[in-house]
Structures are given as C-alpha cells and as structure tokens.
Scaffold this motif. Sequence first.
Motif, PDB file in Angstrom:
ATOM      1  N   ARG A  46       0.828  -1.205   0.000  1.00  0.00           N
ATOM      2  CA  ARG A  46       0.000   0.000   0.000  1.00  0.00           C
ATOM      3  C   ARG A  46       0.859   1.250   0.000  1.00  0.00           C
ATOM      4  O   ARG A  46       1.960   1.267   0.547  1.00  0.00           O
ATOM      5  CB  ARG A  46      -0.901   0.015   1.243  1.00  0.00           C
ATOM      6  CG  ARG A  46      -1.818  -1.191   1.331  1.00  0.00           C
ATOM      7  CD  ARG A  46      -2.458  -1.302   2.694  1.00  0.00           C
ATOM      8  NE  ARG A  46      -3.281  -2.512   2.794  1.00  0.00           N
ATOM      9  CZ  ARG A  46      -3.639  -3.075   3.927  1.00  0.00           C
ATOM     10  NH1 ARG A  46      -3.264  -2.553   5.079  1.00  0.00           N
ATOM     11  NH2 ARG A  46      -4.386  -4.162   3.919  1.00  0.00           N
ATOM     12  N   GLY A  47       0.318   2.298  -0.603  1.00  0.00           N
ATOM     13  CA  GLY A  47       0.926   3.613  -0.516  1.00  0.00           C
ATOM     14  C   GLY A  47       2.293   3.702  -1.173  1.00  0.00           C
ATOM     15  O   GLY A  47       2.625   2.945  -2.080  1.00  0.00           O
ATOM     16  N   ARG A 115       4.879   3.920   3.261  1.00  0.00           N
ATOM     17  CA  ARG A 115       3.831   3.084   3.852  1.00  0.00           C
ATOM     18  C   ARG A 115       4.227   1.615   3.824  1.00  0.00           C
ATOM     19  O   ARG A 115       3.859   0.842   4.713  1.00  0.00           O
ATOM     20  CB  ARG A 115       2.524   3.291   3.074  1.00  0.00           C
ATOM     21  CG  ARG A 115       1.357   2.428   3.492  1.00  0.00           C
ATOM     22  CD  ARG A 115       0.825   2.829   4.833  1.00  0.00           C
ATOM     23  NE  ARG A 115      -0.370   2.063   5.176  1.00  0.00           N
ATOM     24  CZ  ARG A 115      -0.998   2.147   6.345  1.00  0.00           C
ATOM     25  NH1 ARG A 115      -0.556   2.986   7.261  1.00  0.00           N
ATOM     26  NH2 ARG A 115      -2.063   1.419   6.582  1.00  0.00           N
ATOM     27  N   THR A 116       4.992   1.227   2.793  1.00  0.00           N
ATOM     28  CA  THR A 116       5.427  -0.166   2.641  1.00  0.00           C
ATOM     29  C   THR A 116       6.902  -0.204   2.278  1.00  0.00           C
ATOM     30  O   THR A 116       7.355   0.570   1.429  1.00  0.00           O
ATOM     31  CB  THR A 116       4.617  -0.881   1.541  1.00  0.00           C
ATOM     32  OG1 THR A 116       3.212  -0.754   1.797  1.00  0.00           O
ATOM     33  CG2 THR A 116       4.973  -2.363   1.476  1.00  0.00           C
ATOM     34  N   ASP A 143       6.300   4.360   7.920  1.00  0.00           N
ATOM     35  CA  ASP A 143       5.217   5.066   8.598  1.00  0.00           C
ATOM     36  C   ASP A 143       4.606   4.206   9.698  1.00  0.00           C
ATOM     37  O   ASP A 143       4.475   2.981   9.529  1.00  0.00           O
ATOM     38  CB  ASP A 143       4.109   5.426   7.612  1.00  0.00           C
ATOM     39  CG  ASP A 143       4.545   6.425   6.558  1.00  0.00           C
ATOM     40  OD1 ASP A 143       5.493   7.189   6.822  1.00  0.00           O
ATOM     41  OD2 ASP A 143       3.927   6.440   5.475  1.00  0.00           O
ATOM     42  N   GLY A 146       2.599   1.082   8.960  1.00  0.00           N
ATOM     43  CA  GLY A 146       3.096   0.553   7.703  1.00  0.00           C
ATOM     44  C   GLY A 146       3.644  -0.855   7.842  1.00  0.00           C
ATOM     45  O   GLY A 146       3.764  -1.391   8.946  1.00  0.00           O
TER      46      GLY A 146
END
Length: 211
Positions: A46-47, A115-116, A143, A146
């Motif tokens: 994600r992200g 995020r990842t 994050d 994350g």
Amino acid sequence: MSAGSRYPVARPRAYAFDAAYETVPNWDIGRPQRAFVYLEEAGLIRGRVLDVGCGTGELSLFLARHGHEVLGIDIAPRAIEQAREKARWRRIPAQFLVWDALDLAGLARGGLSFRTVVDSAMFHLLGDAERDRFVDELASVLDPGGAYLVLGDVRTDPRATYGLSPEELERRFRPEAGWGVAFVRRTVFERRYSRNPAYVACVVRHPTSRP
C-alpha cells in the motif's frame, strides 16, 4: 557516496555485487518473485513503497506499473543503471537511487517516508550486527501502521547467519520496540536455474510507534 567513488563507503560489499551485474546474476530472474505478486494481489502493498536491495528493478517496476509510487535503492551502481534503463524503455515512473539500506535514516532526513518497505532477498544476506542496524534504520522511514514485507531463503544451518527463520524475526522485531510480526509463510525463492525453500513475512510498525 564519497567524492570520486562509485561505491557507498560503508559497504565494500558493493564491489562484489557490482561485479555480479556485469553479467546476469542467478537471482535476477527478469520478473518479480511470485511471493510479491501474490502480496500485491492480496492488497498488502500500500501507498508509497521503498524497495531495499532492488537490484535491476523488476519488483519496483512491477509495483509502479500497479499504481504505486516507488523508490528502489541498491548499493550496486551497475544494478541501478540497469534499473533506470528498464524504467526509461518501459516508460514506468519508478525512481532508483544508489543508496545503502543501512542508512535509511539518511532518506528520512531528506523528508522521505514510506507506507510499505519491500525486501526481496536483501535481509537474508546481512550479518548479525547489520541486521540489528537495519531494523533500527527501518523504523526511521516506515510510517506508523506501515508494513515491511521480506522474502528470504530458509535458514538451514542454525549456526549460520545466512537466511531467515520465524524465531529470528520475532526476536528482532519485538513488540516492546514498536513492531509486530503479522505472519511468516513458507514459499520459494526463485533463481534462474533453481529454487530454494524460503519464508515471506509481514512485519507491521505499530501505529503509536515513533522512530
């Protein structure tokens, strides 16, 4: 990097990896490892994504093609050159940087966070002290909430450092330090001429954590 040098000062191992990319190394299979394809399909990536030890960029390019903002880093300048060339010819907007994964705090000082974080067979090569340092550095760019997604060969010799084990991941990514191991699954790590038993794991940075 030092002035006038192609290689990160702290990682003389970069010379060996750079030499490996003069040809096609056994671990460069021309596509992402299937374990990461399945993680992407499951929605676990994600992200904004950091790909540590990205090599010639196949995983980074796959994720960027699926809509992620991706930065791939590697200590081997020749690998990064090849990754950038692939991105240019395929018209995929992944970014690549010659950078030491043991200095992720340097990325954080530059205002970057992710995020990842994906790791396709980098952690399993590190020495014991390097692994401790990497976990500390990882906290600076991941994050809160994350995920760190890591793939590596199964450790077959309990006296050796090479490879991964569920017990080690639980020990290094401790809840009291702000981590949680969400899962560890058996899979395979594919090479050009073979495939090895491997683990894929998801480690989560607790939402209340701070680097």
